[in-house]
Design an enzyme around this catalytic site. Structure first.
Site, short mmCIF file in Angstrom:
data_model
loop_
_atom_site.label_atom_id
_atom_site.label_comp_id
_atom_site.label_asym_id
_atom_site.label_seq_id
_atom_site.Cartn_x
_atom_site.Cartn_y
_atom_site.Cartn_z
N HIS A 302 35.95 60.38 54.43
CA HIS A 302 36.91 60.05 55.98
C HIS A 302 36.38 60.33 56.75
CE1 HIS A 302 41.23 60.60 57.71
NE2 HIS A 302 40.44 61.21 58.72
N ARG A 445 45.05 38.47 53.60
CA ARG A 445 45.10 38.90 51.58
C ARG A 445 46.13 39.33 50.94
NH1 ARG A 445 41.64 44.47 50.08
NH2 ARG A 445 42.99 45.52 50.93
N GLU A 538 35.91 42.18 44.00
CA GLU A 538 35.58 43.33 43.25
C GLU A 538 35.61 43.79 42.59
OE1 GLU A 538 38.88 44.47 46.27
OE2 GLU A 538 39.94 43.80 45.81
N ASP A 562 35.11 48.59 46.27
CA ASP A 562 36.04 48.23 44.95
C ASP A 562 34.99 47.88 43.93
OD1 ASP A 562 38.16 49.67 44.79
OD2 ASP A 562 39.20 47.91 46.11
N ARG A 572 36.04 55.74 44.21
CA ARG A 572 35.84 56.10 44.94
C ARG A 572 36.32 57.64 46.23
NH1 ARG A 572 39.18 50.31 48.02
NH2 ARG A 572 39.02 50.95 49.82
N CYS A 609 33.85 41.54 53.08
CA CYS A 609 34.22 43.08 54.00
C CYS A 609 34.55 43.50 53.10
CB CYS A 609 35.83 41.85 53.33
SG CYS A 609 36.79 41.91 51.89
C1 PEP Z 1 37.04 45.83 49.04
O1 PEP Z 1 36.90 46.89 48.50
O2 PEP Z 1 35.69 46.30 49.96
C2 PEP Z 1 37.93 46.03 50.41
C3 PEP Z 1 37.58 45.50 52.01
O3 PEP Z 1 39.08 46.21 50.33
P1 PEP Z 1 40.34 47.70 50.09
O4 PEP Z 1 38.61 48.69 50.71
O5 PEP Z 1 40.99 47.73 50.75
O6 PEP Z 1 40.44 48.00 48.39
MG MG Z 2 39.63 46.13 47.68
#
Ligand code: PEP
Ligand code: MG
Length: 673
Positions: A302, A445, A538, A562, A572, A609
């Site tokens: 964080h 998304r 992912e 992910d 994570r 992303c």
């Molecule tokens: C990811 O998993 O990298 C992603 C961009 O989606 P989120 O962080 O929203 O799970």
């Molecule tokens: Mg994700």
């Protein structure tokens, strides 16, 4: 009253997930349910209470149920315990518990050749800070109150809790905008603590014994968090910190203080802490902070995400030695290489000042040219687009050089509500966002929500492994009306600008086909324009099957947050794994390379992303692998574009080949091979 005695065979006893499963089942019944273990007794509907029982593998508990549905409750709980509480068959043949290990104190041991006044951590946000370090301290709150009456004290408490709830919901919304839904989820845990029935009962008991609301609250919070910290379990210790965080917030409100303030000197400092609590980081005044340095945490923690959002240099995971440095000691913090230099000499300070100057010049130059495209020195263009969580972000992105939106996290529309947003509400927001981007493409998304982020109006049964459960597209395909409504809203908004659709968490071709079929149906119904449809990569299965997927999509976007979690099998959000769960692991990079190769062979493009796309060490590697687009948080757009302009494609390719051949993330980062 019914009672059953039963032995817990779960490998880690009644901790974390099994306890949560137990509590979720108990909550489905009206009866009063207590669990006794040794001399301790817990309310089975309270997670905090159950965790403080400290039931280990092989421990015996008595479940005592009293109420109208006691028979059904006893049977359900007994069956669930025997079935392993979501951890598989537990009866009699569970594996022995793993030996208890002390969490490693130094996540990244300093290389032996570092000077004695240097500590090495993980670089988490680039830049250089020079100044005094300051250990984070909270305002001391003096509890001055006299007990008035049970009704008055109870009303004071309820009012403070209500206001705390409002503050936490606001922070949750802010975090959804500035970070990701999973970072924001920490505030959902805070809401859960605030509503914990056992905690509230214990406070009330004290009030009934004529303690003032603040004293009663604080004593209960201290006792609960102490009990949890003593269980010597790193996950529960993290929960203890959350209880303290919530406790402090409510206490301040009870004593008439309002917004959470941090006691900071009147001159700027480099903030030092074990890890910053979500409430701390939300309350930071960036003008008073030069940088952030934590002994624990990881680059996706964080505090690191907030530091990047505020453009503050940050180093995390430095180890316990950090906390032993005297307050106000002068240091140099280098967020680009993860080095903290203690009491630097004049030469080191001079060097750091020159680097800082160069860094600041490069940032201003990057900002000035943010509106220009990102083209390498030899003419290769990489699109740089924004990750956004709402209209305000879109407005910022449009003026910060974003060439579109690579990821609109639509979850923000669905959280903190008691029912789903209507098609029209959704349509209006998507339309406003696409209009704010002035004709640049926006990738929406579809809803990425899962068992760990429950929505009150979507009924997902408790899951043992929510990250492996009904998440993302799986959840939506099981509730076709929810997806259909969202697709209708997106496709209607597509009349107002270039909107693209992207599905999250796709693991299997059948999911893509079902989702695409629905897009086609809805498009025909609405007579809507043709839109590009892509998927997030992912889940490792999608990366491995990218050649098959590439035939059926218009684009891919790699969700490295992910993809790293599922490739390395590391949660994570896990506090102890944060330093190891690194998207620059060659296994993750190889999956990305494979995805790019398959996409390009089919004439499709690939974006990234996840957080990795804004990591300065990752940018040349991703460009060298052939990624066509980087989608990053708004503050990272200008620096990422500038970095791309400093590269040449052949050099980036060499760097990518080196990284792909490395044996570990550490080798990739340290420049070995
Ligand atoms: C990811 O998993 O990298 C992603 C961009 O989606 P989120 O962080 O929203 O799970
Ligand atoms: Mg994700």
């Amino acid at each position: 009253m019914k009672q059953v005695d039963i032995v817990i065979h779960n490998p880690t006893g009644l901790h974390a997930r099994p306890a949560k499963e137990f509590v979720n089942i108990a909550k489905q019944f009206k009866s009063d349910i207590r669990v006794v273990h040794g001399s301790k007794k817990a309310n089975a509907k309270s997670m905090i209470s159950m965790l403080t029982l400290g039931v280990e593998n092989g421990g015996e508990i008595s479940i005592m149920v009293d109420g109208e549905d006691e028979d059904a409750a006893v049977t359900a709980l007994e069956t669930a315990v025997n079935a392993g509480l979501g951890e598989g068959e537990a009866e009699g043949h569970a594996p022995a518990p793993p030996p208890k290990q002390e969490p490693s104190k130094e996540v990244t041991p300093a290389p032996p050749d570092l000077p004695a006044n240097v500590l090495k951590g993980i670089p988490a946000a680039p830049g250089i800070a020079i100044g005094p370090l300051y250990r984070l301290q909270h305002d001391e709150i003096q509890i001055e109150e006299s007990f008035q009456s049970v009704t008055v004290e109870q009303a004071r408490l309820n009012k403070a809790i209500e206001r705390a709830r409002g503050q936490i919901i606001t922070l949750h919304k802010q975090m959804l905008k500035s970070a990701s839904a999973s970072e924001a989820a920490i505030f959902e845990v805070h809401l859960e603590i605030l509503e914990d029935p056992d905690l509230l009962d214990a406070v009330l008991d004290r009030i009934k014994k004529e303690q003032g609301a603040a004293r009663a609250w604080q004593a209960t919070i201290d006792a609960r968090s102490k009990m949890m910290a003593q269980l010597n379990d790193p996950l529960l210790a993290g929960r203890a910190a959350d209880i303290q965080d919530v406790g402090y917030r409510v206490l301040r409100l009870l004593m008439g203080a309002d917004e959470q303030q941090l006691t900071l000197p009147d001159h700027p400092v480099i903030l030092v802490a074990t890890d910053l609590s979500p409430s701390d980081t939300a309350a930071l005044d960036p003008k008073k902070i030069l940088g952030i340095c934590t002994s624990a945490g990881g680059p996706t923690a964080h505090s690191a995400i907030i530091a990047r959002a505020l453009r503050l240099p940050a180093v995390v995971s430095v180890g316990e030695a950090l906390l032993e440095i005297d307050n106000l000691t002068s240091v140099i913090l280098n967020g680009s290489d993860g080095i903290l230099t203690i009491e630097p000499d004049a030469v080191a300070i001079g060097r750091a000042q020159a680097q800082q100057q160069a860094w600041q010049t490069s940032i201003s130059a990057a900002e000035k040219s943010a509106g220009e495209p990102a083209i390498t020195q030899d003419g290769h263009r990489v699109e740089v687009v924004a990750n956004i969580g709402g209209l305000a972000d879109a407005e910022k992105a449009a003026t910060s050089g974003a060439e579109g939106v690579g990821l609109l996290r639509t979850e923000f529309l669905f959280l903190e509500r008691t029912d789903a947003p209507t098609e029209h509400e959704q349509f209006e927001v998507y339309r406003d966002i696409v209009q704010a981007m002035n004709g640049q493409p926006v990738i929406a998304r579809t809803l990425d929500i899962g068992g760990d982020k429950p929505l009150p109006y979507i009924d997902v049964p408790p899951e043992a492994n929510p990250f492996l459960g009904e998440r993302g597209i799986r959840l939506c395909l099981n509730r076709p009306e929810l997806l259909r409504q969202q697709l209708r809203a997106i496709l209607r908004a597509a009349d107002f600008g270039p909107l693209r659709i992207m599905f999250p968490m796709v693991a299997d071709l059948s999911e893509l086909r079902a989702a695409r079929a629905m897009v086609n149906e809805v498009r025909a119904e609405l007579n809507a324009p043709e839109v590009e449809v892509g998927i997030m990569i992912e889940v490792p299965s999608a990366a491995l099957m990218a050649d098959a997927f590439a035939e059926e999509v218009d684009f891919f976007s790699v969700g490295t947050n992910d993809l790293t979690q599922y490739t390395l099998a590391m949660d994570r959000m896990h506090p102890l794994l944060a330093g190891k769960s690194d998207g620059l692991h060659p296994a993750v990079l190889r999956l990305i390379a494979r995805t790019v190769e398959a996409a390009h062979a089919a004439g499709k493009w690939v974006g990234v992303c996840g957080e990795l796309g804004a990591d300065p060490q990752a940018v040349p590697i991703l460009v060298g692998i052939g990624v066509d687009e980087l989608s990053v948080s708004v503050p990272a757009i200008a620096p990422v574009k500038a970095q791309i302009r400093s590269l040449t494609l052949p050099e980036a390719r060499v760097e990518a080949q080196r990284a792909l051949a490395c044996a570990s993330a550490a080798e990739v980062r340290n420049g070995a091979k």
